[in-house]
Motif scaffolding. Structure first.
Motif, PDB file in Angstrom:
ATOM      1  N   MET A  92       0.829  -1.201   0.000  1.00 42.63           N
ATOM      2  CA  MET A  92       0.000   0.000   0.000  1.00 42.63           C
ATOM      3  C   MET A  92       0.860   1.247   0.000  1.00 42.63           C
ATOM      4  O   MET A  92       2.007   1.220   0.463  1.00 42.63           O
ATOM      5  CB  MET A  92      -0.972   0.001   1.163  1.00 42.63           C
ATOM      6  CG  MET A  92      -0.369   0.011   2.517  1.00 42.63           C
ATOM      7  SD  MET A  92      -1.691  -0.117   3.738  1.00 42.63           S
ATOM      8  CE  MET A  92      -0.875  -1.130   4.935  1.00 42.63           C
ATOM      9  N   ALA A  93       0.302   2.306  -0.554  1.00 44.88           N
ATOM     10  CA  ALA A  93       1.018   3.565  -0.665  1.00 44.88           C
ATOM     11  C   ALA A  93       0.127   4.712  -0.222  1.00 44.88           C
ATOM     12  O   ALA A  93      -1.081   4.714  -0.461  1.00 44.88           O
ATOM     13  CB  ALA A  93       1.467   3.792  -2.106  1.00 44.88           C
ATOM     14  N   GLU A  94       0.759   5.671   0.427  1.00 49.90           N
ATOM     15  CA  GLU A  94       0.096   6.903   0.846  1.00 49.90           C
ATOM     16  C   GLU A  94       1.143   8.001   0.809  1.00 49.90           C
ATOM     17  O   GLU A  94       2.201   7.863   1.440  1.00 49.90           O
ATOM     18  CB  GLU A  94      -0.478   6.742   2.254  1.00 49.90           C
ATOM     19  CG  GLU A  94      -1.211   7.960   2.768  1.00 49.90           C
ATOM     20  CD  GLU A  94      -2.515   8.239   2.028  1.00 49.90           C
ATOM     21  OE1 GLU A  94      -2.862   9.417   1.882  1.00 49.90           O
ATOM     22  OE2 GLU A  94      -3.176   7.275   1.589  1.00 49.90           O
ATOM     23  N   GLY A  95       0.892   9.045   0.052  1.00 53.75           N
ATOM     24  CA  GLY A  95       1.870  10.122  -0.059  1.00 53.75           C
ATOM     25  C   GLY A  95       3.189   9.588  -0.595  1.00 53.75           C
ATOM     26  O   GLY A  95       3.224   8.941  -1.636  1.00 53.75           O
ATOM     27  N   ASP A  96       4.270   9.836   0.141  1.00 55.56           N
ATOM     28  CA  ASP A  96       5.601   9.395  -0.271  1.00 55.56           C
ATOM     29  C   ASP A  96       6.021   8.087   0.388  1.00 55.56           C
ATOM     30  O   ASP A  96       7.204   7.735   0.374  1.00 55.56           O
ATOM     31  CB  ASP A  96       6.638  10.481   0.068  1.00 55.56           C
ATOM     32  CG  ASP A  96       6.417  11.752  -0.724  1.00 55.56           C
ATOM     33  OD1 ASP A  96       5.996  11.662  -1.895  1.00 55.56           O
ATOM     34  OD2 ASP A  96       6.657  12.843  -0.181  1.00 55.56           O
ATOM     35  N   TYR A  97       5.074   7.349   0.957  1.00 56.82           N
ATOM     36  CA  TYR A  97       5.390   6.131   1.699  1.00 56.82           C
ATOM     37  C   TYR A  97       4.741   4.904   1.056  1.00 56.82           C
ATOM     38  O   TYR A  97       3.605   4.961   0.600  1.00 56.82           O
ATOM     39  CB  TYR A  97       4.909   6.241   3.152  1.00 56.82           C
ATOM     40  CG  TYR A  97       5.665   7.297   3.920  1.00 56.82           C
ATOM     41  CD1 TYR A  97       6.803   6.969   4.653  1.00 56.82           C
ATOM     42  CD2 TYR A  97       5.250   8.627   3.894  1.00 56.82           C
ATOM     43  CE1 TYR A  97       7.500   7.937   5.344  1.00 56.82           C
ATOM     44  CE2 TYR A  97       5.956   9.599   4.586  1.00 56.82           C
ATOM     45  CZ  TYR A  97       7.079   9.260   5.300  1.00 56.82           C
ATOM     46  OH  TYR A  97       7.777  10.226   5.975  1.00 56.82           O
ATOM     47  N   VAL A  98       5.489   3.798   1.069  1.00 60.83           N
ATOM     48  CA  VAL A  98       4.990   2.509   0.589  1.00 60.83           C
ATOM     49  C   VAL A  98       5.298   1.474   1.660  1.00 60.83           C
ATOM     50  O   VAL A  98       6.404   1.412   2.185  1.00 60.83           O
ATOM     51  CB  VAL A  98       5.660   2.098  -0.743  1.00 60.83           C
ATOM     52  CG1 VAL A  98       5.215   0.700  -1.173  1.00 60.83           C
ATOM     53  CG2 VAL A  98       5.365   3.122  -1.836  1.00 60.83           C
ATOM     54  N   THR A  99       4.287   0.655   1.979  1.00 61.76           N
ATOM     55  CA  THR A  99       4.443  -0.415   2.960  1.00 61.76           C
ATOM     56  C   THR A  99       4.218  -1.761   2.289  1.00 61.76           C
ATOM     57  O   THR A  99       3.265  -1.926   1.530  1.00 61.76           O
ATOM     58  CB  THR A  99       3.431  -0.257   4.113  1.00 61.76           C
ATOM     59  OG1 THR A  99       3.637   1.019   4.729  1.00 61.76           O
ATOM     60  CG2 THR A  99       3.606  -1.348   5.158  1.00 61.76           C
ATOM     61  N   THR A 100       5.097  -2.698   2.578  1.00 63.47           N
ATOM     62  CA  THR A 100       4.922  -4.077   2.136  1.00 63.47           C
ATOM     63  C   THR A 100       4.678  -4.941   3.367  1.00 63.47           C
ATOM     64  O   THR A 100       5.203  -4.669   4.443  1.00 63.47           O
ATOM     65  CB  THR A 100       6.154  -4.617   1.401  1.00 63.47           C
ATOM     66  OG1 THR A 100       7.292  -4.549   2.264  1.00 63.47           O
ATOM     67  CG2 THR A 100       6.428  -3.841   0.127  1.00 63.47           C
ATOM     68  N   THR A 101       3.877  -5.991   3.189  1.00 63.18           N
ATOM     69  CA  THR A 101       3.627  -6.964   4.249  1.00 63.18           C
ATOM     70  C   THR A 101       3.797  -8.355   3.650  1.00 63.18           C
ATOM     71  O   THR A 101       3.181  -8.676   2.635  1.00 63.18           O
ATOM     72  CB  THR A 101       2.198  -6.838   4.808  1.00 63.18           C
ATOM     73  OG1 THR A 101       1.962  -5.485   5.181  1.00 63.18           O
ATOM     74  CG2 THR A 101       2.001  -7.748   6.009  1.00 63.18           C
ATOM     75  N   PHE A 102       4.638  -9.147   4.288  1.00 63.12           N
ATOM     76  CA  PHE A 102       4.902 -10.515   3.847  1.00 63.12           C
ATOM     77  C   PHE A 102       4.594 -11.488   4.972  1.00 63.12           C
ATOM     78  O   PHE A 102       4.741 -11.156   6.147  1.00 63.12           O
ATOM     79  CB  PHE A 102       6.379 -10.695   3.472  1.00 63.12           C
ATOM     80  CG  PHE A 102       6.814  -9.900   2.286  1.00 63.12           C
ATOM     81  CD1 PHE A 102       6.614 -10.387   0.997  1.00 63.12           C
ATOM     82  CD2 PHE A 102       7.431  -8.666   2.445  1.00 63.12           C
ATOM     83  CE1 PHE A 102       7.016  -9.648  -0.107  1.00 63.12           C
ATOM     84  CE2 PHE A 102       7.842  -7.931   1.349  1.00 63.12           C
ATOM     85  CZ  PHE A 102       7.638  -8.420   0.068  1.00 63.12           C
ATOM     86  N   VAL A 103       4.211 -12.707   4.608  1.00 63.69           N
ATOM     87  CA  VAL A 103       4.114 -13.802   5.566  1.00 63.69           C
ATOM     88  C   VAL A 103       5.535 -14.317   5.779  1.00 63.69           C
ATOM     89  O   VAL A 103       6.299 -14.448   4.823  1.00 63.69           O
ATOM     90  CB  VAL A 103       3.237 -14.950   5.031  1.00 63.69           C
ATOM     91  CG1 VAL A 103       3.263 -16.137   5.986  1.00 63.69           C
ATOM     92  CG2 VAL A 103       1.825 -14.480   4.795  1.00 63.69           C
TER      93      VAL A 103
END
Length: 150
Positions: A92-103
């Motif tokens: 997911m992305a918001e503004g200048d940030y991107v988050t990844t989530t892995f198992v």
């Protein structure tokens, strides 16, 4: 018994956004992960990572060279795949940030598999990744997350 989180089967949908900036940021992080972190091609890190890269993983050095050294120390070079083959839950992305989530499958003291989640947060500036956070502790061994597949 530990139940693994559901992983995404549609990475294209995760990369999509009606906002071109968010789509570009997600693609930048996804491709960096795919080419640099998954394929281990440290020599291509400069395509995605800014020189002044700020690293909040206490086991990796600062700057572009710190990431290059960490990748070289923790994984072999592999073929580049079209998609991430790590178990990606969400991007997911918001503004200048991107988050990844892995198992992340792990083994307990009895050798039984259980599942955890791994989160990375990236800040983008001028089309490159300038900052990174993850939950790594100094006491954690340097790992190749590519060994943590379902």
């Amino acid at each position: 018994m530990s139940v693994p989180p559901v992983v995404s089967q549609d990475h294209a949908a995760l990369l999509a956004s009606t906002d071109p900036k968010l789509a570009a940021n997600k693609r930048l992080v996804y491709d960096m992960y795919r080419i640099v972190l998954q394929a281990g091609l440290a020599d291509r890190a400069h395509e995605y990572i800014a020189d002044g890269y700020i690293q909040h993983n206490p086991n990796a050095g600062q700057g572009l060279q710190g990431l290059v050294d960490y990748v070289r120390a923790t994984r072999p070079e592999r073929p580049i795949l079209e998609v991430l083959d790590l178990p990606l839950v969400h991007l997911m992305a918001e503004g200048d940030y991107v988050t990844t989530t892995f198992v992340r499958p792990e083994k307990d003291a009895n050798g039984e598999t259980y599942y955890s989640s791994w989160f990375d947060l990236y800040r983008i500036e001028d089309g490159k990744i300038i900052e990174h956070w993850d939950p790594m502790l100094k006491s954690d061994p340097k790992i190749d997350p590519n060994d943590r597949k379902l």
